[in-house]
Design an enzyme around this catalytic site. Structure first.
Site, PDB file in Angstrom:
ATOM      1  N   CYS A 306       0.943  -1.424   0.052  1.00 20.37           N
ATOM      2  CA  CYS A 306      -0.008   0.029   0.034  1.00 20.37           C
ATOM      3  C   CYS A 306       0.739   1.218   0.324  1.00 20.37           C
ATOM      4  CB  CYS A 306      -0.800   0.152   1.213  1.00 20.37           C
ATOM      5  SG  CYS A 306      -1.907  -1.291   1.394  1.00 20.37           S
ATOM      6  N   GLY A 388       0.004  -4.318  -5.040  1.00 17.82           N
ATOM      7  CA  GLY A 388      -1.363  -3.757  -4.653  1.00 17.82           C
ATOM      8  C   GLY A 388      -2.424  -3.598  -5.565  1.00 17.82           C
ATOM      9  N   SER A 473      13.861  -6.076  20.715  1.00 15.66           N
ATOM     10  CA  SER A 473      12.888  -7.380  20.470  1.00 15.66           C
ATOM     11  C   SER A 473      13.333  -8.235  19.376  1.00 15.66           C
ATOM     12  CB  SER A 473      11.618  -6.933  20.188  1.00 15.66           C
ATOM     13  OG  SER A 473      11.087  -6.219  21.181  1.00 15.66           O
TER      14      SER A 473
HETATM   15  P1  XMP Z   1      -0.468  -7.305   3.323  1.00 18.47           P
HETATM   16  O1  XMP Z   1       0.355  -6.460   4.438  1.00 18.47           O
HETATM   17  O2  XMP Z   1      -1.081  -8.566   4.184  1.00 18.47           O
HETATM   18  O3  XMP Z   1      -1.967  -6.448   3.286  1.00 18.47           O
HETATM   19  O4  XMP Z   1       0.059  -7.595   2.381  1.00 18.47           O
HETATM   20  C1  XMP Z   1      -2.953  -6.991   2.485  1.00 18.47           C
HETATM   21  C2  XMP Z   1      -4.188  -5.618   2.499  1.00 18.47           C
HETATM   22  O5  XMP Z   1      -3.461  -4.640   1.685  1.00 18.47           O
HETATM   23  C3  XMP Z   1      -4.730  -3.851   1.148  1.00 18.47           C
HETATM   24  N1  XMP Z   1      -4.329  -3.461  -0.166  1.00 18.47           N
HETATM   25  C4  XMP Z   1      -4.283  -2.137  -0.559  1.00 18.47           C
HETATM   26  N2  XMP Z   1      -4.010  -0.989   0.036  1.00 18.47           N
HETATM   27  N3  XMP Z   1      -3.288   0.228  -1.994  1.00 18.47           N
HETATM   28  C5  XMP Z   1      -3.591   0.065  -0.612  1.00 18.47           C
HETATM   29  O6  XMP Z   1      -3.474   1.185  -0.022  1.00 18.47           O
HETATM   30  C6  XMP Z   1      -3.303  -0.924  -2.606  1.00 18.47           C
HETATM   31  O7  XMP Z   1      -2.812  -0.953  -3.754  1.00 18.47           O
HETATM   32  C7  XMP Z   1      -3.713  -2.002  -2.106  1.00 18.47           C
HETATM   33  N4  XMP Z   1      -3.873  -3.653  -2.457  1.00 18.47           N
HETATM   34  C8  XMP Z   1      -4.165  -3.966  -1.365  1.00 18.47           C
HETATM   35  C9  XMP Z   1      -5.986  -4.805   1.106  1.00 18.47           C
HETATM   36  O8  XMP Z   1      -6.651  -4.120   2.245  1.00 18.47           O
HETATM   37  C10 XMP Z   1      -5.175  -6.091   1.335  1.00 18.47           C
HETATM   38  O9  XMP Z   1      -6.287  -7.074   1.927  1.00 18.47           O
END
Ligand code: XMP
Length: 480
Positions: A306, A388, A473
């Site tokens: 993100c 993302g 930690s």
């Molecule tokens: P992790 O940290 O597990 O997070 O990879 C997964 C979540 O990230 C969100 N997501 C996005 N948020 N821009 C954002 O601001 C993006 O392009 C994007 N793509 C995914 C989403 O909530 C996912 O479940």
């Protein structure tokens, strides 16, 4: 400054769980049963993200078999997303409602070819009116070389078949399979119409995955994402395909359009849970619950891919967001899904301890065998892509998939993206990653003296740490 006070926003690395007296002897004594949404219960509080580099049917099957749930992403045509949902629902089911059939006068060659294309080891033989006339299994044909023989000469005829009546209980079906040492139990209606098939293989699969998250029919649970554009139309077909939960996929869930879609979905689908989000404030939780949300997804900007916080300067650090939203949601008796930013099992423990009922994970699962696509070799290692949903790469592919004009695609990708794409190391089966997360979470609960998630919420106490505490930690080597 206007004199307004700043609220403090904390994230995973700012805090630790304070250990408490515990008399828990083994991790086996700790239950991870939880609610994904108002009416969906999971056996582990883990959800795979609705992202096109994370969850299609393969990932969703692995999640549900382990006791969690996967949410199929929406960057597919409606037909493709429906197909993915159906694959999950069919992966393990007690009764196959529409087993593959053939006719008596079909040749062995034709029957074998059909078995091969459908990937099955038996065919039920039916007559014109759907009456059961026999079964042809791979055992009936294994030494046969004359491909012109007719199915009628090879099948086990109805008179010698053991069958079950429509509505048979699981226990009775298992007894019949066992007593008669058979692999397949055709199910018939009172007038001998074929009504399904129960197989010993499905019972075996069920036993292998004793913690699997299933619906009342014994099928694996699955969620599917819908967006604003075609949300209700898409949901209509997803629900018909057996999707258990609809997940609204909107970056800013506390928005008029998100609330409008939520209301429309709840009005149209009375029996399907709708998960709304993403939000980060108590006010947003109560607005969404008032509009009908059966669970609320929390997280703006914590995800690994993100860039919302950098691009838009908007968001709330995830632990503060979870705590604030969970406090509001608890009063309204609706569960919270903590979405994004999980880097390790310790973060899962912190998110659940802070009040979430489950965590949604993207990055940690993207490098597994079950995420969409194949791994590739680069710089001497195996990798997969993670990106993302609001990244330039994803937007470009989405435009291509929808066959939009290249000019429009370039305009779209020219918008400031709120996500990034990068490669992640290939990690093999997701089951192993899940085991580590579950072990770590249980260990965290044990340090807090909690045998169940609801007890963990009450007992979890956090300490805020400094940068020195964080440094302390992390494991260190090469100390003087
Ligand atoms: P992790 O940290 O597990 O997070 O990879 C997964 C979540 O990230 C969100 N997501 C996005 N948020 N821009 C954002 O601001 C993006 O392009 C994007 N793509 C995914 C989403 O909530 C996912 O479940």
């Amino acid at each position: 400054m206007s004199g307004k006070e700043f609220k403090l926003g904390l994230s995973f690395d700012d805090i630790l769980l304070v250990p408490h007296y515990s008399n828990i002897k083994s991790r086996k004594d700790i239950s991870l049963r939880t609610q994904f949404s108002r009416s969906i219960t999971l056996n582990i509080p883990i959800v795979s993200a609705n992202m096109d580099t994370v969850t299609e049917s393969r990932m969703a099957i692995a999640m549900a078999r382990a006791g969690g749930i996967g949410v199929i992403h929406r960057f597919l045509s409606i037909e493709e997303q429906v197909r993915e949902v159906k694959k999950v629902k069919r992966a393990e089911q007690m009764t196959i409602d529409d087993p593959f059939t053939t006719r008596k006068n079909v040749t062995l060659g034709e029957a074998l070819a059909y078995m091969q294309t459908q990937g099955v080891s038996s065919l039920l033989v039916t007559g014109e009116s759907g009456a059961l006339e026999g079964i042809l299994t791979s055992r009936d044909v294994r030494f046969k070389t004359d491909m012109d023989m007719k199915v009628s000469e090879l099948m086990t005829p109805r008179a010698r078949l053991v069958v079950g009546k429509k509505g048979i209980s699981q226990a009775r079906a298992l007894r019949l399979l066992d007593e008669h040492k058979i692999e397949k139990l055709p199910i018939v209606s009172p007038r001998n119409r074929l009504a399904g098939l129960i197989t010993a293989a499905d019972f075996r699969k069920t036993r292998e995955h004793i913690h699997a998250a299933k619906d009342t029919e014994g099928q694996l649970l699955v969620g599917a994402a819908v967006g604003v554009k075609d949300g209700v139309e898409r949901a209509e077909q997803l629900v018909r395909a057996g999707c258990d939960a609809l997940v609204i996929d909107i970056a800013h869930g506390h928005h008029a359009r998100a609330v409008q879609l939520l209301r429309a979905l709840k009005k149209r689908f009375k029996k399907t849970d709708v998960v709304a989000g993403n939000v980060v404030t108590a006010r947003a939780v109560s607005d969404l619950v008032r509009a009908g949300a059966d669970a609320v997804k929390v997280g703006i900007g914590p995800g690994a891919a993100c860039s919302t916080r950098v691009v838009a300067g908007s968001g709330v650090p995830q632990i503060t967001a979870i705590m604030e939203c969970a406090a509001a949601a608890r009063k309204l008796r609706v569960p919270i899904v903590a979405d994004g930013g999980i880097k390790n099992s310790g973060d899962v423990a912190k998110a659940i301890g802070a009040g979430a009922s489950s965590v949604m994970i993207g990055n940690l699962f993207a490098g597994s065998l079950e995420s969409p696509g194949e791994y590739y070799i680069e710089d001497g290692g195996a990798h997969k892509m993670y990106r993302g949903l609001a990244s330039r790469e994803a937007a470009y592919d989405q435009a291509k998939r929808e066959a939009r004009a290249p000019l429009e695609a370039s305009l779209l990708t020219g918008r400031a993206p709120e996500g990034v794409g990068f490669r992640v190391s290939y990690k093999g089966e997701v089951g192993r990653i899940l085991e580590n997360l579950v072990d770590g979470l249980q260990s965290g609960m044990s340090y807090s003296g909690a045998r169940a998630i609801s007890e963990f919420w009450k007992k979890a106490e956090f300490v805020r740490i400094t940068e020195a505490g964080m440094k302390e930690s992390a494991p260190r080597t090469n100390q003087a």
